[in-house]
Enzyme design. Structure first.
Site, PDB file in Angstrom:
ATOM      1  N   ASN A 107       1.162  -1.099   0.137  1.00  0.00           N
ATOM      2  CA  ASN A 107      -0.262   0.331   0.389  1.00  0.00           C
ATOM      3  C   ASN A 107       0.729   0.890  -0.424  1.00  0.00           C
ATOM      4  OD1 ASN A 107      -1.692   2.423   0.464  1.00  0.00           O
ATOM      5  ND2 ASN A 107      -2.128   1.542   2.647  1.00  0.00           N
ATOM      6  N   TRP A 108       0.965   1.939  -0.974  1.00  0.00           N
ATOM      7  CA  TRP A 108       2.009   2.849  -1.322  1.00  0.00           C
ATOM      8  C   TRP A 108       1.685   4.438  -0.438  1.00  0.00           C
ATOM      9  CZ3 TRP A 108       3.509   2.692  -7.077  1.00  0.00           C
ATOM     10  CH2 TRP A 108       4.810   1.597  -7.438  1.00  0.00           C
ATOM     11  N   LYS A 109       0.399   4.218  -0.380  1.00  0.00           N
ATOM     12  CA  LYS A 109       0.004   5.929   0.886  1.00  0.00           C
ATOM     13  C   LYS A 109      -0.504   7.250  -0.267  1.00  0.00           C
ATOM     14  CE  LYS A 109      -0.199   2.835   5.026  1.00  0.00           C
ATOM     15  NZ  LYS A 109       0.228   3.407   6.165  1.00  0.00           N
ATOM     16  N   HIS A 116     -10.065   1.090   5.676  1.00  0.00           N
ATOM     17  CA  HIS A 116      -8.232   0.912   6.118  1.00  0.00           C
ATOM     18  C   HIS A 116      -8.501   1.622   7.103  1.00  0.00           C
ATOM     19  CE1 HIS A 116      -4.171   2.115   6.830  1.00  0.00           C
ATOM     20  NE2 HIS A 116      -3.994   1.137   5.855  1.00  0.00           N
ATOM     21  N   GLU A 128      -6.956   4.910   8.357  1.00  0.00           N
ATOM     22  CA  GLU A 128      -6.475   6.147   7.815  1.00  0.00           C
ATOM     23  C   GLU A 128      -7.781   6.997   7.576  1.00  0.00           C
ATOM     24  OE1 GLU A 128      -2.989   5.610   5.954  1.00  0.00           O
ATOM     25  OE2 GLU A 128      -1.726   4.434   7.406  1.00  0.00           O
ATOM     26  N   GLU A 185      -4.953  -5.069  10.559  1.00  0.00           N
ATOM     27  CA  GLU A 185      -4.004  -3.717  10.804  1.00  0.00           C
ATOM     28  C   GLU A 185      -4.236  -3.334  12.353  1.00  0.00           C
ATOM     29  OE1 GLU A 185      -2.351  -2.396   6.826  1.00  0.00           O
ATOM     30  OE2 GLU A 185      -3.949  -1.339   7.269  1.00  0.00           O
ATOM     31  N   GLY A 244       2.816   2.255  10.693  1.00  0.00           N
ATOM     32  CA  GLY A 244       4.355   3.598  10.797  1.00  0.00           C
ATOM     33  C   GLY A 244       4.280   3.628  11.980  1.00  0.00           C
ATOM     34  N   SER A 266       3.596  -1.600  10.374  1.00  0.00           N
ATOM     35  CA  SER A 266       5.266  -2.016  10.097  1.00  0.00           C
ATOM     36  C   SER A 266       6.154  -3.189  10.341  1.00  0.00           C
ATOM     37  CB  SER A 266       6.122  -1.445  11.641  1.00  0.00           C
ATOM     38  OG  SER A 266       5.435  -0.270  12.178  1.00  0.00           O
TER      39      SER A 266
HETATM   40  P1  13P Z   1       3.189   0.547   7.725  1.00  0.00           P
HETATM   41  O1  13P Z   1       3.857  -0.631   7.297  1.00  0.00           O
HETATM   42  O2  13P Z   1       3.745   2.131   6.574  1.00  0.00           O
HETATM   43  O3  13P Z   1       3.206   0.211   9.285  1.00  0.00           O
HETATM   44  O4  13P Z   1       1.657   0.692   7.111  1.00  0.00           O
HETATM   45  C1  13P Z   1       0.816  -1.023   6.918  1.00  0.00           C
HETATM   46  C2  13P Z   1      -0.553  -0.047   6.195  1.00  0.00           C
HETATM   47  O5  13P Z   1      -0.790   0.738   6.834  1.00  0.00           O
HETATM   48  C3  13P Z   1      -0.519  -1.143   5.194  1.00  0.00           C
HETATM   49  O6  13P Z   1      -1.683  -0.805   4.747  1.00  0.00           O
END
Ligand code: 13P
Length: 252
Positions: free
Chosen positions: A9-11, A97, A99, A169, A175, A215
């Site tokens: 997931n590149w966000k 997600h 976020e 998650e 993160g 992470s």
């Molecule tokens: P990180 O791997 O940066 O913690 O992010 C996980 C994530 O939110 C994947 O969707």
């Protein structure tokens, strides 16, 4: 046997050109793999999808979107429909997600609608669930994920739910550099599978891919991915470097 998947997931990272380069590097790694039982997905930003679809082997890499609209067409300024994503070559969509739940106030009803629209287009939802730090500290993580599953997904028929991928998650691990321990991940994945089994039966639960996210990096993936109910990972930060993402794919 359950499908093992590593999804990136590149966000909101990379320009189109940077994304095209990253996708090409991931592509050459994946195409060179001898064991292609592992599914690989990448979820770049919307603006990159058409360009990246042209530069990867779309049978080897599942082009994934990070979100979609909760309506199929019309006057929804700034939104991107599932039909548009499908036409751009997208085969999976990340939904729910944390976020999106936290910053864009996506609630369970919106997520249920989005899930229906994605499934209608024969695209795979990668549906995310997970508790916050406060919820974990209060010891209610199991109730939280059960509620997230039942409110947004349990209206689905068994024939639909089996087309879904789940991603556990824990919000406190995203993160933050703080990964769930392999035991914590396994405990939650096993519980999630149990909740699915109670509603849809053991066959469906046993065949459902459940990814871990938060992470995940080359140094901890092997141990997490080796847990009985963990079928791979949804990767954020470490998906932005082809070398790390490649190492994660090789962690099985
Ligand atoms: P990180 O791997 O940066 O913690 O992010 C996980 C994530 O939110 C994947 O969707």
């Amino acid at each position: 046997m359950r499908k093992k998947i590593v999804a990136g997931n590149w966000k909101m990272n990379t320009t189109v050109e940077e994304g095209r380069k990253l996708a090409a590097e991931v592509n050459s790694f994946v195409v060179g793999l001898e064991n292609n039982d592992i599914g690989v997905a990448i979820a770049p930003p919307f603006t990159h999808l058409t360009e990246i679809a042209k530069s990867i082997d779309n049978d080897a890499i599942c082009l994934t979107a990070q979100n979609c609209a909760s309506e199929s067409r019309g006057a929804y300024t700034g939104e991107i429909s599932v039909g548009m994503l499908k036409a751009a070559g997208v085969k999976a969509v990340i939904l729910g997600h944390s976020e999106r739940r936290a910053y864009f106030r996506e609630d369970y009803k919106t997520l249920a609608k989005k899930t229906d629209l994605v499934l209608e287009q024969e695209i795979k939802p990668i549906f995310c669930i997970g508790e916050t730090l406060d919820e974990r500290e209060a010891g209610i993580q199991a109730d939280v994920v059960k509620k997230q599953l039942s409110e947004s997904l349990f209206h689905l028929q068994a024939t639909s739910i089996q087309n879904l991928i789940l991603a556990y998650e824990p919000v406190w691990a995203i993160g933050t550099g703080k990964t769930a321990s392999p035991e914590q991940a396994q405990e939650m994945h096993k519980y999630i599978r149990l909740v699915i089994a109670e509603k849809y039966g053991n066959d469906i639960a046993d065949n459902l891919t459940i990814l871990y996210g938060g992470s995940c990096k080359p140094s901890n993936a092997r141990e997490i991915f080796s847990q009985a109910d963990v079928d791979g990972g949804l990767i954020g930060g470490a998906a932005l470097k082809a070398e790390d993402f490649g190492a994660l794919i090789s962690s099985f």
